[in-house]
Design a protein around this motif. Structure first.
Motif, mmCIF file in Angstrom:
data_model
loop_
_atom_site.group_PDB
_atom_site.id
_atom_site.type_symbol
_atom_site.label_atom_id
_atom_site.label_comp_id
_atom_site.label_asym_id
_atom_site.label_seq_id
_atom_site.Cartn_x
_atom_site.Cartn_y
_atom_site.Cartn_z
ATOM 1 N N ALA A 126 1.027 -1.119 0.195
ATOM 2 C CA ALA A 126 -0.015 0.048 0.207
ATOM 3 C C ALA A 126 0.968 1.185 0.086
ATOM 4 C CB ALA A 126 -0.871 0.092 1.166
ATOM 5 N N ASN A 127 0.262 2.258 -0.639
ATOM 6 C CA ASN A 127 1.274 3.507 -0.800
ATOM 7 C C ASN A 127 0.877 4.599 0.212
ATOM 8 O OD1 ASN A 127 2.621 2.741 -3.147
ATOM 9 N ND2 ASN A 127 0.561 3.119 -4.393
ATOM 10 N N SER A 128 -0.077 4.201 1.130
ATOM 11 C CA SER A 128 -0.429 4.958 2.375
ATOM 12 C C SER A 128 -0.693 4.346 3.535
ATOM 13 C CB SER A 128 -1.530 6.200 2.067
ATOM 14 O OG SER A 128 -2.659 5.347 2.123
ATOM 15 N N TYR A 129 -0.172 4.879 4.608
ATOM 16 C CA TYR A 129 -0.807 4.224 6.065
ATOM 17 C C TYR A 129 -2.222 3.757 6.381
ATOM 18 C CZ TYR A 129 -0.639 2.900 10.766
ATOM 19 O OH TYR A 129 -0.734 2.039 12.125
ATOM 20 N N ASP A 130 -3.133 4.809 5.747
ATOM 21 C CA ASP A 130 -4.453 4.622 5.683
ATOM 22 C C ASP A 130 -4.922 3.627 4.895
ATOM 23 O OD1 ASP A 130 -4.599 6.767 7.686
ATOM 24 O OD2 ASP A 130 -5.235 8.080 6.142
ATOM 25 N N SER A 131 -4.332 3.249 3.582
ATOM 26 C CA SER A 131 -4.802 2.250 2.836
ATOM 27 C C SER A 131 -4.327 0.834 3.484
ATOM 28 C CB SER A 131 -4.647 2.554 1.657
ATOM 29 O OG SER A 131 -3.117 2.638 1.270
ATOM 30 N N SER A 132 -3.300 1.094 3.980
ATOM 31 C CA SER A 132 -2.486 -0.283 4.626
ATOM 32 C C SER A 132 -3.610 -0.823 5.796
ATOM 33 C CB SER A 132 -1.216 -0.073 5.086
ATOM 34 O OG SER A 132 -1.092 0.787 6.022
ATOM 35 N N ILE A 133 -4.016 0.125 6.512
ATOM 36 C CA ILE A 133 -4.931 -0.305 7.487
ATOM 37 C C ILE A 133 -6.389 -0.904 7.152
ATOM 38 C CG2 ILE A 133 -6.408 0.560 9.425
ATOM 39 C CD1 ILE A 133 -4.357 2.448 10.070
ATOM 40 N N VAL A 134 -6.776 -0.434 6.023
ATOM 41 C CA VAL A 134 -8.140 -1.025 5.329
ATOM 42 C C VAL A 134 -7.689 -2.390 4.954
ATOM 43 C CG1 VAL A 134 -9.623 -0.827 3.493
ATOM 44 C CG2 VAL A 134 -8.906 1.157 4.664
ATOM 45 N N ASP A 135 -6.410 -2.593 4.335
ATOM 46 C CA ASP A 135 -6.222 -3.766 3.609
ATOM 47 C C ASP A 135 -5.934 -4.937 4.906
ATOM 48 O OD1 ASP A 135 -6.266 -2.991 1.012
ATOM 49 O OD2 ASP A 135 -4.377 -2.311 1.007
ATOM 50 N N ARG A 136 -5.314 -4.413 5.989
ATOM 51 C CA ARG A 136 -4.937 -5.257 6.921
ATOM 52 C C ARG A 136 -6.170 -5.861 7.692
ATOM 53 N NH1 ARG A 136 -0.345 -1.980 7.601
ATOM 54 N NH2 ARG A 136 -1.449 -0.747 9.048
ATOM 55 N N ILE A 137 -7.037 -4.907 7.896
ATOM 56 C CA ILE A 137 -8.462 -5.445 8.442
ATOM 57 C C ILE A 137 -9.178 -6.291 7.633
ATOM 58 C CG2 ILE A 137 -10.590 -4.599 8.870
ATOM 59 C CD1 ILE A 137 -9.421 -1.945 9.897
ATOM 60 N N GLN A 138 -8.850 -6.528 6.295
ATOM 61 C CA GLN A 138 -9.414 -7.468 5.446
ATOM 62 C C GLN A 138 -8.748 -8.699 5.424
ATOM 63 O OE1 GLN A 138 -10.520 -5.920 1.711
ATOM 64 N NE2 GLN A 138 -10.666 -3.903 2.402
ATOM 65 N N GLU A 139 -7.195 -8.671 5.705
ATOM 66 C CA GLU A 139 -6.379 -9.686 5.140
ATOM 67 C C GLU A 139 -6.507 -10.607 6.617
ATOM 68 O OE1 GLU A 139 -3.356 -7.321 2.406
ATOM 69 O OE2 GLU A 139 -2.802 -7.973 4.280
ATOM 70 N N TRP A 140 -6.588 -9.987 7.771
ATOM 71 C CA TRP A 140 -6.092 -10.622 9.183
ATOM 72 C C TRP A 140 -6.949 -11.662 9.409
ATOM 73 C CZ3 TRP A 140 -8.477 -9.686 14.185
ATOM 74 C CH2 TRP A 140 -7.926 -10.405 15.259
ATOM 75 N N PRO A 141 -8.505 -11.565 9.234
ATOM 76 C CA PRO A 141 -9.371 -12.659 9.529
ATOM 77 C C PRO A 141 -8.910 -13.752 8.774
ATOM 78 C CG PRO A 141 -10.573 -10.687 9.350
ATOM 79 C CD PRO A 141 -9.236 -10.257 8.950
ATOM 80 N N VAL A 193 8.885 0.199 9.597
ATOM 81 C CA VAL A 193 9.713 1.381 9.116
ATOM 82 C C VAL A 193 10.897 1.271 7.804
ATOM 83 C CG1 VAL A 193 11.578 2.875 10.118
ATOM 84 C CG2 VAL A 193 9.793 2.363 11.376
ATOM 85 N N LEU A 194 11.357 0.051 7.794
ATOM 86 C CA LEU A 194 12.130 -0.306 6.903
ATOM 87 C C LEU A 194 11.566 -0.724 5.531
ATOM 88 C CD1 LEU A 194 14.704 -2.644 8.727
ATOM 89 C CD2 LEU A 194 15.137 -0.398 8.186
ATOM 90 N N PHE A 195 10.652 -1.196 5.137
ATOM 91 C CA PHE A 195 10.248 -1.853 4.043
ATOM 92 C C PHE A 195 9.207 -1.412 3.287
ATOM 93 C CE2 PHE A 195 12.777 -5.618 6.052
ATOM 94 C CZ PHE A 195 13.551 -5.543 5.449
ATOM 95 N N VAL A 196 8.020 -0.718 3.904
ATOM 96 C CA VAL A 196 6.672 -0.464 3.297
ATOM 97 C C VAL A 196 6.816 0.891 2.385
ATOM 98 C CG1 VAL A 196 5.369 -1.588 5.049
ATOM 99 C CG2 VAL A 196 5.925 0.923 5.183
ATOM 100 N N PRO A 197 6.099 0.989 1.139
ATOM 101 C CA PRO A 197 6.515 2.130 0.444
ATOM 102 C C PRO A 197 6.389 3.078 0.785
ATOM 103 C CG PRO A 197 5.032 0.329 -0.590
ATOM 104 C CD PRO A 197 5.294 -0.038 1.003
ATOM 105 N N PHE A 198 5.569 3.606 1.877
ATOM 106 C CA PHE A 198 5.498 4.966 2.510
ATOM 107 C C PHE A 198 6.381 5.265 3.485
ATOM 108 C CE2 PHE A 198 2.269 2.150 4.233
ATOM 109 C CZ PHE A 198 2.312 2.293 5.626
ATOM 110 N N THR A 199 7.360 4.354 3.878
ATOM 111 C CA THR A 199 8.488 4.590 4.644
ATOM 112 C C THR A 199 9.788 4.761 4.005
ATOM 113 O OG1 THR A 199 8.414 2.549 5.676
ATOM 114 C CG2 THR A 199 7.180 4.064 6.769
#
Length: 393
Positions: A195-210, A339-345
């Motif tokens: 994901a290119n932003s933290y907000d969108s990554s949260i949305v994706d994780r909420i769908q992926e975790w279950p 911190v190290l790997f995601v696109p927005f850091t």
């Protein structure tokens, strides 16, 4: 001395955190050491924004790293923590019983909190969370397994035997159907890691975790195996179980490594097979990885026996201090990968070398931090919070 502090020696020893001198080395050494393997697996997952986190067209040293990760790490690290979780459930129940507290209520509350910790971890940092699954399995284990007798717990040995038999069947079918080809190991993408932003990554994780949590719940058999071992004090008394530990270490790790060998060779680019064969190799790799749990735990039991109190080394003690703070160490790793790997850091992903080096450095840093906390007699922050919420003040 106030009335609230006047307790029997047994109650004082069991109601609070276990003093360092009273802790068995093997469980802490296993947790601390295997956090390195967890780091290697998860750093690669972040670096390639997908699983298994391997470069499908390796060259040079990448071939060696791919082979190492596929043989010793991938699908082989988390079963160790499943074993240790089951072992810990029995230890917590034993101490709670001795302290005269409401054991069932304490364990249910603690496991419910783990589900909450897992939901927060998955939402804020990493979809590939295991804490929530541990909490769910812990509730089931507390309600259905904890108070059963020895005869009932022998069932898990039968179930474990069936799993081992299934590995043999899968291997035989693979041998009979293997075909050459040009298939390569590919990473199944995880949108939250790209994901290119933290907000969108949260949305994706909420769908992926279950879905991820549901996929790993079958490790309840491994957790149950850890409970069986905990009832027999195998890691607290490794000298009394030396023969068993040797047999399990040799046998289980042989199954794990041999079962993962075909996939590891394909991941290293040493052999070339068609897509159907690679899929079968992947399935065998995952199934045989379950044996890594008891195998590695038994190995750490033998190492703890080797480095007994009279022969302990600073490095062994340092790794054990991280094991005593494994929850904090696990969460610290997720912060580091974000911190190290995601696109927005910092966006340092895409390289096997970078992922491997980052995993080693982050794990080593956590060992140093844990050792510093140990010298100041401070618990890990996550452990402190979990205990405070479980038991109150």
């Amino acid at each position: 001395m106030t009335q609230s502090t006047v307790t029997s020696p047994l109650r004082a020893a069991t109601a609070g955190p276990v003093p360092r001198a009273a802790r068995a080395l093997a469980p802490d050494l296993a947790r601390g050491g295997m956090l390195l393997f967890i780091a290697l697996a998860n750093a690669a997952n972040f670096a390639f924004a997908g699983q298994p986190g391997l470069d499908g067209t390796p060259h040079g040293l990448q071939r060696v790293l791919n082979f190492f990760l596929a043989t010793f790490v991938d699908s082989r690290a988390y079963p160790v923590f499943a074993i240790m979780f089951g072992y810990g459930v029995v230890q917590l129940a034993r101490r709670s019983d001795a302290a005269g507290t409401a054991t069932r209520a304490v364990l249910l509350r603690r496991n419910a909190l783990l589900v909450g910790f897992g939901a927060a971890h998955a939402t804020l940092l990493y979809y590939g969370d295991y804490l929530g699954a541990y909490g769910i399995v812990g509730v089931v284990a507390t309600v259905l397994l904890l108070r059963r007798g020895d005869r009932f717990h022998h069932i898990v040995l039968f179930l474990w035997g069936l799993q081992l038999a299934s590995v043999v069947v899968i291997a035989a079918r693979l041998t009979a159907s293997a075909r050459s080809g040009d298939a390569i190991v590919t990473n199944s993408p995880n949108p939250s890691l790209a994901a290119n932003s933290y907000d969108s990554s949260i949305v994706d994780r909420i769908q992926e975790w279950p879905a991820h949590t549901a996929s790993v719940l079958p490790f309840i058999v491994i957790v149950w195996l850890g409970m069986w071992a905990g009832r027999r004090h195998i890691l607290e008394e490794p000298a009394a179980h030396r023969v068993l530990l040797r047999r399990v270490a040799v046998g289980a790790l042989a199954i794990t490594f041999l079962g993962g060998l075909p996939y590891a060779l394909a991941a290293a680019g040493t052999i070339h097979v068609d897509t159907a064969t690679l899929d079968a190799m992947t399935y065998l790799h995952t199934a045989s990885g379950m044996s890594g749990g008891p195998g590695y735990v038994a190995l750490f039991g033998l190492l703890a026996l080797r480095f007994s109190d009279s022969r302990r080394r600073p490095a062994v003690d340092a790794v054990a201090t991280l094991g005593r703070r494994s929850l904090s160490g696990y969460l610290f790793q997720s912060v580091a990968w974000t911190v190290l790997f995601v696109p927005f850091t910092l966006d340092l992903g895409g390289s096997t070398y970078t992922a491997f080096a980052a995993a080693v450095v982050v794990w080593f840093t956590s060992v140093l931090v844990a050792s510093a906390m140990e010298s100041r007699r401070r618990r890990g922050p996550a452990e402190w919070l979990l205990r405070r919420l479980t038991y109150g003040r």
